[in-house]
Design an enzyme around this catalytic site. Structure first.
Site, PDB file in Angstrom:
ATOM      1  N   GLU A   1       0.846  -1.189   0.000  1.00  0.00           N
ATOM      2  CA  GLU A   1       0.000   0.000   0.000  1.00  0.00           C
ATOM      3  C   GLU A   1       0.883   1.242   0.000  1.00  0.00           C
ATOM      4  O   GLU A   1       2.101   1.164   0.195  1.00  0.00           O
ATOM      5  CB  GLU A   1      -0.976  -0.011   1.187  1.00  0.00           C
ATOM      6  CG  GLU A   1      -2.033  -1.108   1.055  1.00  0.00           C
ATOM      7  CD  GLU A   1      -3.093  -1.084   2.138  1.00  0.00           C
ATOM      8  OE1 GLU A   1      -3.098  -0.133   2.953  1.00  0.00           O
ATOM      9  OE2 GLU A   1      -3.908  -2.022   2.189  1.00  0.00           O
TER      10      GLU A   1
ATOM     11  N   HIS B   1      -8.971  10.535   2.337  1.00  0.00           N
ATOM     12  CA  HIS B   1      -8.662   9.407   1.464  1.00  0.00           C
ATOM     13  C   HIS B   1      -8.842   9.853   0.024  1.00  0.00           C
ATOM     14  O   HIS B   1      -9.855  10.465  -0.318  1.00  0.00           O
ATOM     15  CB  HIS B   1      -9.575   8.218   1.764  1.00  0.00           C
ATOM     16  CG  HIS B   1      -9.045   6.925   1.234  1.00  0.00           C
ATOM     17  ND1 HIS B   1      -9.003   6.642  -0.115  1.00  0.00           N
ATOM     18  CD2 HIS B   1      -8.525   5.850   1.856  1.00  0.00           C
ATOM     19  CE1 HIS B   1      -8.472   5.438  -0.291  1.00  0.00           C
ATOM     20  NE2 HIS B   1      -8.171   4.941   0.894  1.00  0.00           N
TER      21      HIS B   1
ATOM     22  N   ARG C   1      -0.795   9.825   0.879  1.00  0.00           N
ATOM     23  CA  ARG C   1      -2.215  10.087   0.677  1.00  0.00           C
ATOM     24  C   ARG C   1      -2.533  11.565   0.505  1.00  0.00           C
ATOM     25  O   ARG C   1      -3.409  11.932  -0.285  1.00  0.00           O
ATOM     26  CB  ARG C   1      -3.018   9.527   1.860  1.00  0.00           C
ATOM     27  CG  ARG C   1      -3.222   8.029   1.777  1.00  0.00           C
ATOM     28  CD  ARG C   1      -4.053   7.537   2.932  1.00  0.00           C
ATOM     29  NE  ARG C   1      -4.408   6.129   2.737  1.00  0.00           N
ATOM     30  CZ  ARG C   1      -5.072   5.401   3.623  1.00  0.00           C
ATOM     31  NH1 ARG C   1      -5.421   5.929   4.775  1.00  0.00           N
ATOM     32  NH2 ARG C   1      -5.365   4.145   3.372  1.00  0.00           N
TER      33      ARG C   1
ATOM     34  N   HIS D   1     -11.262  10.831   5.922  1.00  0.00           N
ATOM     35  CA  HIS D   1     -11.083   9.397   6.166  1.00  0.00           C
ATOM     36  C   HIS D   1     -10.566   9.078   7.565  1.00  0.00           C
ATOM     37  O   HIS D   1     -11.003   8.114   8.185  1.00  0.00           O
ATOM     38  CB  HIS D   1     -10.119   8.849   5.116  1.00  0.00           C
ATOM     39  CG  HIS D   1      -9.934   7.367   5.172  1.00  0.00           C
ATOM     40  ND1 HIS D   1     -10.984   6.477   5.041  1.00  0.00           N
ATOM     41  CD2 HIS D   1      -8.809   6.605   5.348  1.00  0.00           C
ATOM     42  CE1 HIS D   1     -10.520   5.234   5.125  1.00  0.00           C
ATOM     43  NE2 HIS D   1      -9.218   5.284   5.323  1.00  0.00           N
TER      44      HIS D   1
ATOM     45  N   ARG E   1      -1.016   9.829   8.342  1.00  0.00           N
ATOM     46  CA  ARG E   1      -0.973   8.418   8.721  1.00  0.00           C
ATOM     47  C   ARG E   1      -0.532   7.534   7.558  1.00  0.00           C
ATOM     48  O   ARG E   1      -1.018   7.655   6.437  1.00  0.00           O
ATOM     49  CB  ARG E   1      -2.353   7.970   9.207  1.00  0.00           C
ATOM     50  CG  ARG E   1      -2.457   6.485   9.533  1.00  0.00           C
ATOM     51  CD  ARG E   1      -3.869   6.144   9.967  1.00  0.00           C
ATOM     52  NE  ARG E   1      -4.828   6.292   8.898  1.00  0.00           N
ATOM     53  CZ  ARG E   1      -5.234   5.309   8.101  1.00  0.00           C
ATOM     54  NH1 ARG E   1      -4.730   4.090   8.235  1.00  0.00           N
ATOM     55  NH2 ARG E   1      -6.131   5.536   7.156  1.00  0.00           N
TER      56      ARG E   1
END
Length: 538
Positions: free
Chosen positions: A123, A242, A288, A347, A382
């Site tokens: 990811e 997100h 992100r 998110h 994060r």
């Protein structure tokens, strides 16, 4: 600061430990405390309304050959844009393998290869494949199913469903319990649940925003309650959007998991042009915040953004990503044959109640874990799939701390009195607040918008009166906005178009109290009132 004592109402002994929240963090903590008596407060039937159950990614853990906790910690620190606590990053990475074993022992069916070994996926911003999944995108759902089954078989755990906490009870400077009300009741019937130790595991703040991937009940109540009782709040300005929520009318917005991009799906505009390659060296697998802003820019310029998984996943989509496939079908999208329209959505909240390495807050008697807490592990941005990991690591650490430092208390009262709920719901005020947060405290921010937001939040606060749900919602919004206005730089999930560069002077975590946020809000409102009197603004 706002607390009250109970007079003329019900007082119920919740027993030794009271856990507010029945998501992954709350239930895992309860299981780790067994056989110590625990009461878990759940606003809805356990499993419903928990953000954990919606998690499509998985859990990050350095369990594959050649990977190490040190590399995992390094990736966490890099993603956090300079303000991750390195000791905490190393702590959660080092304890990841043990927590994965805990979940396996509870029956979580993590994906395995033909030899029976756990499989790991890649990811965004991870240097290695280290995400353990369940059926591609069903990790959150499967983990919650296993935990709920274990909790129901554990006699030391009592579940109280259908009650929401709205305020902490303080006695002599210590948290002594929580005031609760029937879920949906905006006028509280007086009920105090007393406990020797209180653990807040109440989730995040996604419901503060108009476009979110979170349950709408996640509105920052936990860290707002703690702030109103005087707790220190950390990093509230850092909100993660997100990049790839499925664009459409659904509220909350369904998520197109990060794992799709890990599997090779690309981001394209309406002309079919892949735009991330020119923006970041890791393209779709960049941090992100970078990807979210890039998609937001395409949309702001009048275009549309799509996640194209036709070549990378194609005919295997339904089997590989069943949750996303089902959500696409509900919205009339065939991801096998057409790209998925996407947009950024709120998110995850990196901020929350400031806690130490054992989950202790600044208030005696109060611990916090999961998204309601700010441990220092996430910094300004994060790292993907670290949130479920942090929840179980801190759940275990809190349980160990309470078991080792707090004497066991009396048994819980058997029954909870019936309370009448008054179900008036000021939908218009809630929607107005969500609009303000999305418009001014969203993916891209500036001083003018943040100032306007703070002024609107104060106005909404006055209109909300004493409604507990709205008081907490407004408190959470105020803390996020005040901290965002103060931080005059761009870092991670906090992007100021008027201060687009990272400033070394701000390379530190934010620590703020509600009194400090209130003072800033008063200054902003007073300034506007003076300008109106002088005729400078209408």
């Amino acid at each position: 600061m706002s607390t009250h004592t109970l007079t003329g109402g019900h007082i119920v002994n919740a027993g030794d430990v009271l856990i507010v929240g029945a998501g992954l963090a709350g239930l895992f903590t309860a299981l780790k405390l067994s056989p110590r008596p625990v009461t878990v407060l759940a606003a809805a039937p356990i499993g419903d309304g928990a953000s954990s159950a919606w998690a499509q990614g998985g859990i990050a853990a350095a369990i594959s050959e050649g990977d190490t906790p040190e590399e995992h910690a390094a990736d966490t620190i890099a993603a956090g844009a300079g303000i991750v606590d390195p000791e905490i990053a190393q702590l959660i990475a080092s304890e990841a393998s043990e927590r994965i074993q805990d979940l396996l022992s509870l029956g979580v069916p993590f994906d395995r290869d033909l030899e029976g070994k756990l499989t790991v996926g890649l990811e965004a911003a991870h240097s290695r494949s280290r995400i353990v999944h369940v059926q591609g995108d069903r990790a959150g759902h499967a983990i919650m199913e296993a935990l709920i089954a274990a909790v129901r078989k554990t006699p030391s755990i009592r579940i109280l469903e259908g009650f929401s906490a709205y305020e902490l009870a303080m006695e002599e400077g210590k948290v002594a319990g929580v005031f609760v009300q029937p879920t949906g009741d905006l006028e509280p019937s007086p009920l105090l649940l007393r406990a020797r130790s209180v653990v807040l595991a109440s989730g995040g703040a996604g419901g503060l925003y108009k476009v979110t991937t979170n349950p709408l009940s996640s509105r920052g109540d936990g860290f707002a309650m703690a702030a109103r009782a005087g707790a220190v709040i950390a990093d509230p300005e850092f909100v993660q959007f997100h990049p790839t929520a499925i664009a459409g009318p659904q509220d909350p917005a369904p998520l197109a998991t990060e794992a799709l991009r890990g599997a090779g799906a690309t981001l394209i505009d309406e002309n079919g042009t892949r735009f991330m390659k020119a923006i970041h060296k890791d393209a779709e697998l960049g941090p992100r915040d970078v990807v979210a802003r890039s998609i937001a820019r395409v949309i702001a310029e009048g275009g549309n953004a799509y996640l194209d998984a036709r070549d990378a996943v194609g005919a295997d989509f339904e089997q590989a990503f069943p949750t996303v496939f089902k959500n696409c079908q509900r919205m009339g999208i065939d991801p096998v044959r057409e790209p998925i329209p996407v947009a950024p959505a709120m998110h995850y909240h990196m901020g929350g109640i400031a806690v130490d390495r054992d989950g202790r807050s600044s208030l005696p008697g109060l611990w916090a874990c999961g998204e309601v807490a700010s441990t220092g592990a996430h910094g300004a941005n994060r790292l993907a799939s670290n949130s479920l990991l942090e929840a179980v690591v801190y759940g275990a650490r809190i349980a160990e701390d309470i078991l080792g430092s707090v004497e066991a208390g009396p048994a819980a009262t058997a029954a909870i009195p019936a309370l009448r709920a008054r179900r008036t719901h000021p939908v218009s005020i809630v929607q107005e607040l969500r609009d303000v947060m999305t418009r001014h405290v969203g993916v891209v921010r500036n001083a003018k918008g943040l100032t306007e937001a703070l002024q609107q939040i104060v106005r909404i606060e006055r209109a909300a009166g004493s409604s507990p749900a709205l008081v907490n919602m407004v408190t959470a919004a105020k803390l996020i906005t005040a901290a965002a206005l103060q931080r005059e730089e761009s870092r991670g999930g906090h992007f100021r178009i008027d201060h687009p560069q990272t400033d070394a002077a701000w390379k530190h975590r934010t620590l703020i109290t509600l009194d400090e946020a209130d003072a800033l809000a008063r200054d902003v409102v007073t300034t506007k009132e003076h300008q109106i009197k002088r005729g400078h603004i209408q």
